[in-house]
Motif scaffolding. Structure first.
Motif, short mmCIF file in Angstrom:
data_model
loop_
_atom_site.label_atom_id
_atom_site.label_comp_id
_atom_site.label_asym_id
_atom_site.label_seq_id
_atom_site.Cartn_x
_atom_site.Cartn_y
_atom_site.Cartn_z
N VAL A 120 38.08 52.64 45.05
CA VAL A 120 38.60 53.11 43.77
C VAL A 120 37.61 52.78 42.65
CG1 VAL A 120 40.37 52.63 42.03
CG2 VAL A 120 41.04 53.11 44.38
N ASN A 124 34.70 55.40 40.50
CA ASN A 124 35.10 55.51 39.09
C ASN A 124 33.90 55.90 38.21
OD1 ASN A 124 37.37 55.16 37.23
ND2 ASN A 124 36.14 53.52 36.33
N LYS A 178 42.14 61.84 35.80
CA LYS A 178 42.74 61.73 37.14
C LYS A 178 42.02 60.66 37.96
CE LYS A 178 45.42 63.43 35.75
NZ LYS A 178 46.82 62.99 35.70
N ASP A 181 43.13 57.26 36.68
CA ASP A 181 44.53 56.94 37.00
C ASP A 181 44.65 56.06 38.25
OD1 ASP A 181 45.59 58.32 34.90
OD2 ASP A 181 46.17 60.10 36.05
N ARG A 182 43.62 56.04 39.09
CA ARG A 182 43.69 55.24 40.32
C ARG A 182 43.62 53.74 40.03
NH1 ARG A 182 38.78 58.68 43.00
NH2 ARG A 182 39.77 60.73 43.02
#
Length: 371
Positions: A120, A124, A178, A181-182
């Protein structure tokens, strides 16, 4: 009447470092930093990925001062990049470079994030605009934050500038949002009844080893843990300086208007996070071309009408803040489209993402004196 000098500004922009031949991202931050520290002092810093460079202004007295500082910093960084046969580009995502090919900056903070969040964090690879607005009381800042949440989708829609991800048209005007958002502790924050309730929340997260300090709360708006500011973090980085300054002016004016209402013992209706998140989703998907929900009327409204209503809402503070022209640049964004709209137009004409990168670079340098 309020004192407009309260609402000082700080602007942070995250740029892509791009190879002008391949148009790929270039993991080249250390070379930029080595020379940049001489010219830009502490206003330039590395981010987690070595193909990202962040610029941050000093405290700005007003929007005019912010324009001067943002333009000068962009100019100096652009010149540094050109000297090293590189370019800077302002968009929320790179149209086709893959996150797996980017080097991670060697720093304990970033290594800890990688250890915690794994892929994640590595994925990013995004670029944002953060705007700080001075507020003279943390208690007041919490109440402004509660109300300002409603306007985050409106501001966000105007900034949308990331339709592509790893070579694909995502169908979103902001895919950057989006990707982010993780991460935990992102998006629209909850409502807090008081500063003490907020502080208790932060202290509980620290006590239970969720975070080591409040800087790891990455909401779209937050009371900054160290500065006396409200920090708006919802925006994609826009291409042009004029767009950055427009968003800065709107954010400052919304903050000042809500401050004014609070000091007059007047309120702005507060809505649940879940409702505001519906509007943020629409803004990410459609940008300025969709409809947002007017929760008071309980109906969908064209974004362009809501933009006019936003200008009406802040109309009684923009002259005191000396930012009327900058705030009304919003109309120019509606006319020419956001960065996402313009990227898509270039792609639709050429079917070549390298042309899109060239366009982003060109737009990023508008208004800069590179002689």
């Amino acid at each position: 009447m309020f004192n407009p000098e309260i609402f000082t500004l700080g602007v942070e922009e995250e740029f892509q470092i791009v190879d002008p031949q391949s148009r790929e991202l270039k993991s080249h931050i250390q070379q930029i930093l080595d020379e940049g520290k001489i010219i830009l002092a502490e206003r330039v810093k590395a981010e987690m990925h070595q193909s990202v460079v962040e610029l941050g202004t000093d405290i700005c007295r007003n929007v005019d001062d912010a324009r001067s500082q943002v333009t000068r910093l962009r100019t100096d960084l652009a010149k540094l990049a050109i000297r090293q046969n590189l370019r800077i580009a302002a968009a929320g995502t790179h149209p086709f470079s893959h996150w797996k090919d980017q080097k991670i900056t060697s720093h304990p903070r970033y290594q800890n994030i990688i250890d915690d969040f794994q892929q994640v964090a590595r994925a990013n690879l995004i670029f944002g605009l953060h705007v700080h607005v001075g507020v003279d009381s943390r208690e007041t800042a919490i109440h402004i934050m509660n109300a300002a949440r409603y306007f985050l989708p409106h501001i966000f829609a105007l900034s949308t500038n990331s339709p592509f991800w790893i070579g694909r048209n995502t169908g979103f005007k902001s895919y950057r949002s989006k990707v982010f958002d993780r991460f935990p502790r992102t998006g629209i924050p909850d409502f807090f009844m008081s500063l003490s309730e907020y502080d208790n929340y932060v202290n509980l997260l620290i006590k239970t080893n969720c975070i080591d300090d409040a800087k790891k709360i990455w909401w779209d708006i937050r009371v900054h843990p160290y500065f006396h500011t409200l920090e708006y973090r919802v925006c994609d980085i826009p291409m042009r300086v004029d767009e950055t300054i427009c968003l800065t002016a709107l954010i400052q004016a919304i903050t000042a208007k809500l401050y004014k209402l609070i000091k007059q013992n007047l309120g702005f209706r507060l809505y649940r996070r879940a409702l505001i998140a519906e509007n943020k989703w629409r803004a990410a998907r459609y940008g300025i071309h969709g409809k947002l929900i007017d929760f008071g009327k309980q109906e969908e409204v064209e974004f362009k009408k809501l933009a006019d209503e936003l200008l009406d809402f802040i109309d009684d503070v923009v002259d005191d803040l000396k930012c009327r022209d900058e705030a009304h640049y919003l109309k120019k964004i509606l006319e020419m489209g956001t960065g996402a709209d313009r990227q898509l137009e270039v792609f639709n004409q050429s079917s070549d993402l390298k042309n899109v990168v060239d366009y982003i670079i060109e737009e990023t340098h508008i208004g800069l004196d590179l002689k």
